[in-house]
Design a protein around this motif. Structure first.
Motif, mmCIF file in Angstrom:
data_model
loop_
_atom_site.group_PDB
_atom_site.id
_atom_site.type_symbol
_atom_site.label_atom_id
_atom_site.label_comp_id
_atom_site.label_asym_id
_atom_site.label_seq_id
_atom_site.Cartn_x
_atom_site.Cartn_y
_atom_site.Cartn_z
ATOM 1 N N ASP A 22 17.586 32.390 11.007
ATOM 2 C CA ASP A 22 16.489 32.700 10.112
ATOM 3 C C ASP A 22 15.192 31.978 10.531
ATOM 4 N N VAL A 23 15.288 30.674 10.673
ATOM 5 C CA VAL A 23 14.167 29.833 11.131
ATOM 6 C C VAL A 23 14.741 28.845 12.138
ATOM 7 N N SER A 61 10.816 32.250 14.052
ATOM 8 C CA SER A 61 11.528 32.851 12.919
ATOM 9 C C SER A 61 11.454 34.368 12.955
ATOM 10 N N ARG A 111 10.078 30.834 3.451
ATOM 11 C CA ARG A 111 10.950 30.209 4.436
ATOM 12 C C ARG A 111 10.167 29.363 5.446
ATOM 13 N N ILE A 112 9.027 29.895 5.898
ATOM 14 C CA ILE A 112 8.225 29.157 6.882
ATOM 15 C C ILE A 112 7.615 27.918 6.218
#
Lengths: 250, 250, 250, 250
Positions: free
Chosen positions: B3-4, B51, B100-101
């Protein structure tokens, strides 16, 4: 942060609480009622729901404080009645998000012992409304009869496209969890913030849940909006406004 | 790739670092400041965040090197001041991605001991701006007062729609993690890359964080843009340009 | 609620059942056939599929009952033939959702012993259609021959863009699971609900699966629509309607 | 079906294979080259990648066979050269999907021993092109030099917006995995399927990878398209077509 994160702020004992949801939607009718209840009742913030399914956004307060977008659950005591009032600045930003937030709200409802759900909103008529009927949809025939007795109208195939967003899901998913659940929708043009529709909705709510709140503030806002509407209608008499014109007023 | 995914390039000891974020946004104001700090200070790239929530894209360098889109965290030392400057070519491509970031950036901030966050950006005025005020929103009243002392303006209900994207989330989620966090936004037309707004923002930053950088390069870019603006205004005097006309210049 | 949740309502023994899918799509052709089969056959609701990949919505019944959007699987017995008829108010709201719902339907098909799949739909011609051909696409050459024998047309490169949504996936994913699978598509203008195309499709289905249903109701609906079409064509003779005009009639 | 599912059809030993990707994109340039290689070389289908991140769709063959959308990896032997040619009907339907499919392709590349990646595509010029230059972007300076020697042009800041989609990611993510990776893009108008651009690209590929294929078929398709282009230009001389006019021809 997980998918959905619940901040617990207080855990009072509630007496047979009713969930009343008023998140932003058509005419801000639901939000107006929810905020009015919070202001007029004895209120305490119980939970904040944060989620990556809400818009990636902070709101900025009048003094410049930045606050992460959240759905809030308040305990509101009015007379003998305990409410769990759900409101906030934003609904979820996606279809999946609507489901996730609705489930989170229903989980909290379960924790505090909610047995019935009233999801509030507006139903757009597309034109300026004089009489604000309150339409309903409910999870059981019994509840439909009860609500009809307090003036809620159940019209064949209305609202036509069903009920979309958290209000619909609280009724649909709430019904699946065995809750008595209904959506109450004040008729409103769809173009304007509509405190008068909110007043009509609150009237039904008072009778149904047997409590009373001071309506003064909502009436004042309704009067202000009536002035706006009057100016709108003057303009309308001159040249028919497009939807876009009207949209900026909301 | 998960995901990241964070690539660790260096792990220096930082002295009470301040996170300064300038990812692409309105008028590229934040990016201009972030890049200027990296160029003028003593800089080292510490982390790259890759990501699947960033656009599926490589950038191509002047010589033809293809590089996967990433958010970059640089250590920038200016005088006695340690900064963690966060910049890159792109913001996340979705609402969930923004969350998320932002969480990944705050995790890195935690690793290097960041105590306060300044998210930089532009706030669009919709018209060409002569004086570039710097607006703010912050996670605490104390920080609001401190920032007002260095010339940041806190205006009631501005920016109206709140702050969207990573800048908003760094303040909102950063505040939740106990960081002192603010968003500083240079006023800008919203149509043009705006080094003059960046200059105003950098001025506030210098006073607030007590460091000094050479502004020559940014001033030169501002002069170039002033010429563009002057030409724009000539055109505007002849016939009012649409937003679309202006968009191509940014 | 999980990603996809299946409510089990009944578990009868079925005799070599054929899955017949008719979820909403072009001209509502598939839905009309599916609903007609449920009404005319001996029917029992076996499963409801709820999912966050369906729209976040409740439908409201004629009496005001709110029901969460679901895909429904009915056992329909017509003569000696056992069908698993799949229908509902909505398809999935995203590409990933289409895959997840299709897999869920195929899982249920597996549980009740389905060996072959017929996904029904409409194929838009862009103009009013007199003769409603039924086009096909299938998972095997053998099935293509069998269907050609009952009047299904297989035209080179039609439908041009392939078959999108659950109908396509039931054939594609069904084929991968070793099922005999075909998509049958009634030609229809694409502008109107088309019971006449549904009649043509049902005719093919009857011959192929060797059963008979009373078509009276579908014929009546077709007659009603013919009147609408006749009025449309009058209008068309006066001034050519845009797609937007027509869209409101569907 | 999982997120991404790989069907293994054959597992031959490959000799230092080069991955050549040509999924649909601008002017179908990459696809034309990939398909030409598969047709002219000694080819075997090794893998099919199915994924819910691809469009929810089946394609329909000339005979009426429905096939689930997939990305295909073929072993193509031309002379002494082993290629892993990646093609298909569709790219992923979302940004996250592009990352997931690209990772799946690179996993397969790892299994069969791929050391270098050439992602093929078109770069739109916005006007009809006489000479079809081949632009490049690569993961290392050394590779840039090697490709310049065979006629690939590396222009400052071109393509301007970077390279989006699987071609960009195969280079970016491939480079991260230690592969020698480049994107080769034939100049093309962007309006038409462009076999002439594909020819130019294939010319570069032949020299770079030291193999030869019969170009006759591609030349014939190029001649056909030249006729189309000639008719286009006649129309253009009469009245300048909009992008929309041209779009229907692609």
């Amino acid at each position: 942060m997980n998918d959905v994160e619940v901040e617990v702020l207080a855990e009072p004992e509630l007496d047979d609480p009713v969930l009343v949801e008023g998140l932003p939607g058509v005419g801000h009718v639901g939000t107006l009622v929810a905020e009015h209840l919070i202001e007029e009742g004895e209120s305490e913030l119980l939970r904040r729901i944060y989620s990556e399914h809400l818009p990636p956004q902070v709101t900025v307060s009048e003094t410049g404080l930045a606050e992460l977008v959240a759905v809030e659950c308040h305990h509101v005591a009015i007379g003998d009645r305990d409410l769990l009032v759900v409101t906030g600045d934003q609904q979820a930003a996606s279809g999946v998000g609507h489901y996730r937030i609705a489930e989170a709200v229903l989980d909290i409802a379960g924790e505090v012992g909610v047995g019935s759900v009233l999801a509030l909103g507006g139903v757009p008529t597309g034109e300026l409304v004089e009489e604000h009927a309150v339409l309903g949809a409910a999870s059981s025939e019994t509840l439909i009869e009860t609500l009809e007795d307090v003036g809620v109208e159940f019209r064949e195939n209305e609202p036509e496209g069903g009920i979309v967003g958290i209000s619909g899901l609280l009724v649909g998913l709430g019904g699946q969890r065995g809750l008595t659940a209904a959506c109450l929708m004040g008729e409103t043009s769809g173009y304007l913030v509509d405190p008068k529709s909110a007043q009509a909705l609150l009237g039904v709510l008072q009778t149904h849940l047997d409590f009373e709140v001071d309506l003064t503030e909502l009436e004042e806002r309704a009067d202000e909006m009536e002035d706006v509407v009057a100016r709108m209608q003057e303009i309308e008499d001159q040249n028919v406004p497009t939807e876009d014109d009207l949209r900026y007023i909301g």
